[in-house]
Enzyme design. Structure first.
Site, PDB file in Angstrom:
ATOM      1  N   SER A  31     -30.764 -22.476 -10.496  1.00 10.57           N
ATOM      2  CA  SER A  31     -30.074 -23.642 -11.036  1.00 10.57           C
ATOM      3  C   SER A  31     -28.899 -24.726 -10.199  1.00 10.57           C
ATOM      4  O   SER A  31     -28.418 -25.050 -10.826  1.00 10.57           O
ATOM      5  CB  SER A  31     -29.975 -23.907 -12.366  1.00 10.57           C
ATOM      6  OG  SER A  31     -28.707 -22.677 -12.308  1.00 10.57           O
ATOM      7  N   THR A 167     -25.415 -24.896 -14.669  1.00 11.35           N
ATOM      8  CA  THR A 167     -24.692 -25.060 -13.904  1.00 11.35           C
ATOM      9  C   THR A 167     -23.952 -24.393 -13.541  1.00 11.35           C
ATOM     10  O   THR A 167     -23.446 -23.903 -14.265  1.00 11.35           O
ATOM     11  CB  THR A 167     -23.818 -26.440 -14.511  1.00 11.35           C
ATOM     12  OG1 THR A 167     -25.076 -27.703 -14.997  1.00 11.35           O
ATOM     13  CG2 THR A 167     -22.995 -27.454 -13.850  1.00 11.35           C
ATOM     14  N   THR A 185     -24.870 -28.380  -9.468  1.00 17.66           N
ATOM     15  CA  THR A 185     -26.333 -27.626  -9.439  1.00 17.66           C
ATOM     16  C   THR A 185     -26.968 -28.598  -9.372  1.00 17.66           C
ATOM     17  O   THR A 185     -27.268 -29.513  -8.217  1.00 17.66           O
ATOM     18  CB  THR A 185     -26.110 -28.035 -10.835  1.00 17.66           C
ATOM     19  OG1 THR A 185     -27.278 -28.104 -11.735  1.00 17.66           O
ATOM     20  CG2 THR A 185     -25.978 -29.526 -11.451  1.00 17.66           C
ATOM     21  N   ARG A 195     -32.706 -39.113 -10.496  1.00 18.45           N
ATOM     22  CA  ARG A 195     -31.631 -38.754 -11.710  1.00 18.45           C
ATOM     23  C   ARG A 195     -30.790 -38.241 -11.420  1.00 18.45           C
ATOM     24  O   ARG A 195     -30.852 -37.254 -10.842  1.00 18.45           O
ATOM     25  CB  ARG A 195     -33.143 -37.874 -12.884  1.00 18.45           C
ATOM     26  CG  ARG A 195     -32.212 -37.312 -13.787  1.00 18.45           C
ATOM     27  CD  ARG A 195     -31.726 -36.032 -13.767  1.00 18.45           C
ATOM     28  NE  ARG A 195     -30.847 -35.413 -14.959  1.00 18.45           N
ATOM     29  CZ  ARG A 195     -30.004 -34.719 -15.629  1.00 18.45           C
ATOM     30  NH1 ARG A 195     -30.031 -33.765 -14.452  1.00 18.45           N
ATOM     31  NH2 ARG A 195     -30.122 -33.802 -16.865  1.00 18.45           N
ATOM     32  N   ASP A 198     -24.881 -35.008 -15.769  1.00 16.50           N
ATOM     33  CA  ASP A 198     -23.575 -35.451 -16.871  1.00 16.50           C
ATOM     34  C   ASP A 198     -22.824 -34.253 -15.798  1.00 16.50           C
ATOM     35  O   ASP A 198     -21.999 -34.382 -15.038  1.00 16.50           O
ATOM     36  CB  ASP A 198     -23.547 -33.894 -17.393  1.00 16.50           C
ATOM     37  CG  ASP A 198     -23.985 -32.652 -17.936  1.00 16.50           C
ATOM     38  OD1 ASP A 198     -24.995 -32.110 -16.882  1.00 16.50           O
ATOM     39  OD2 ASP A 198     -23.379 -32.022 -18.337  1.00 16.50           O
ATOM     40  N   THR A 218     -22.246 -27.452 -19.670  1.00 21.93           N
ATOM     41  CA  THR A 218     -23.788 -27.177 -18.907  1.00 21.93           C
ATOM     42  C   THR A 218     -24.558 -27.328 -20.511  1.00 21.93           C
ATOM     43  O   THR A 218     -24.825 -27.468 -21.862  1.00 21.93           O
ATOM     44  CB  THR A 218     -23.869 -25.588 -18.341  1.00 21.93           C
ATOM     45  OG1 THR A 218     -24.840 -25.195 -18.277  1.00 21.93           O
ATOM     46  CG2 THR A 218     -23.167 -24.530 -19.999  1.00 21.93           C
ATOM     47  N   GLY A 219     -26.021 -27.268 -19.671  1.00 18.77           N
ATOM     48  CA  GLY A 219     -26.828 -28.194 -20.763  1.00 18.77           C
ATOM     49  C   GLY A 219     -27.906 -29.073 -19.702  1.00 18.77           C
ATOM     50  O   GLY A 219     -27.819 -29.309 -19.363  1.00 18.77           O
ATOM     51  N   ASP A 220     -28.317 -29.807 -21.264  1.00 21.38           N
ATOM     52  CA  ASP A 220     -28.804 -31.322 -21.103  1.00 21.38           C
ATOM     53  C   ASP A 220     -28.041 -32.298 -21.012  1.00 21.38           C
ATOM     54  O   ASP A 220     -27.215 -32.688 -21.883  1.00 21.38           O
ATOM     55  CB  ASP A 220     -30.100 -30.905 -22.223  1.00 21.38           C
ATOM     56  CG  ASP A 220     -31.215 -31.723 -22.280  1.00 21.38           C
ATOM     57  OD1 ASP A 220     -30.820 -32.916 -21.148  1.00 21.38           O
ATOM     58  OD2 ASP A 220     -31.689 -32.125 -23.403  1.00 21.38           O
TER      59      ASP A 220
END
Length: 307
Positions: A31, A167, A185, A195, A198, A218-220
């Site tokens: 990732s 990330t 990331t 796109r 964050d 980190t995450g969505d």
């Protein structure tokens, strides 16, 4: 790598750049760096940021193409421009002018991920309110005549595997108390081209203020960036909140709107205390992060239970 950079006399920014850069080379978790998370057109693009908690300077790149060392380019944004964020093809041109080579970010692995996705009717993806039905077929899409405006905060959680994007986020606190932070990331897999998540957004993906602390998320990213979690966590720590509690408060704030979001935050204050928090969802009940300090002989893996 970051710790070794500090020991060899490097600055906190050097440590963040080298540490995140090592992850780009190692393609951490698939990732970070090249050869992972192909977008809808099969291309891997990179996002990164780096922040100096003394000067509050930020350098960031997003949708970076054909250049592998995204965090390195972000550092050059601080050093050689008066800007904060460069994006897309123009960021790549800037990188070349700064001496970074053009390289192919595609690998056989990213091509196979892309081919598999095409073969399963482009599922999952990030479209809504379009025709043909994005839950059943590939595009090209056009906007549907009837738009459903109700926000479904769980859509990405239902349809996107929690392990498909992540990330490297890093906080470095120097001997003198100077704080730096950074992220790198390759974004969400099968994202719509263009796109930006964050990670390269100051206050969202990471934040650093040497008078208070540093944080990284980190995450969505599409959900998390709306709440500037890293900035908010640092502000909680500025008020004297314990780092673990600061992270938990940030996660709780997002939970009110998006109870099923995938995400975690790490926090460290100016004295070196640290903590983390994550949102509990099926398949993601604990969060693992690494710590290195003068008290440790080697990096230590820490685990927190999600809330």
């Amino acid at each position: 790598t970051a710790w070794r950079t500090l020991q060899m006399g490097g600055s906190e920014l050097d440590a963040v750049e080298k540490g995140c850069g090592q992850c780009e080379i190692d393609q951490c978790d698939g990732s970070v760096g090249y050869g992972g998370s192909p977008d809808e057109s099969g291309e891997t693009t990179l996002d990164a940021m780096i922040m100096d908690g003394n000067t509050m300077q930020v350098g960031a790149v997003a949708d970076l193409r054909r250049v592998k060392n995204a965090i390195g380019v972000a550092r050059k944004v601080i050093e050689h421009t008066k800007h904060t964020l460069l994006v897309g093809e123009s960021a790549s041109l800037f990188a070349v002018r700064m001496g970074f080579p053009y390289e192919d970010l595609t690998t056989s692995k990213s091509l196979s991920v892309y081919a598999k996705w095409l073969n399963q009717s482009c599922q999952p993806n990030y479209w809504k309110n379009v025709v043909p039905d994005s839950s059943e077929s590939c595009g090209p899409y056009k906007k549907a005549e009837k738009v459903i405006c109700k926000e479904d905060w769980t859509i990405s959680q239902r349809r996107i595997n929690v392990h498909n994007h992540d990330t490297i986020g890093m906080i470095v606190i120097g001997e003198s108390g100077t704080i730096a932070s950074g992220t790198s990331t390759n974004g969400g897999v099968h994202k719509i081209p263009g796109r930006v998540g964050d990670s390269p957004i100051a206050g969202a993906g990471a934040y650093a203020d040497s008078t208070a602390g540093g944080a990284a998320a980190t995450g969505d990213g599409d959900i998390m960036m709306r709440f500037l979690p890293s900035y908010q966590a640092v502000e909680y720590m500025r008020m004297g909140t314990d780092p673990t509690v600061a992270c938990q408060k940030v996660i709780s704030r997002i939970q009110k709107y998006a109870p099923k979001f995938f995400g975690a935050v790490i926090c460290a204050n100016a004295t070196g205390s640290y903590g983390a928090a994550c949102n509990r969802i099926p398949g993601f009940t604990q969060f693992h992060f690494m710590v290195y300090s003068p008290l440790l002989s080697q990096p230590s893996e820490q685990v927190v239970d999600c809330i």
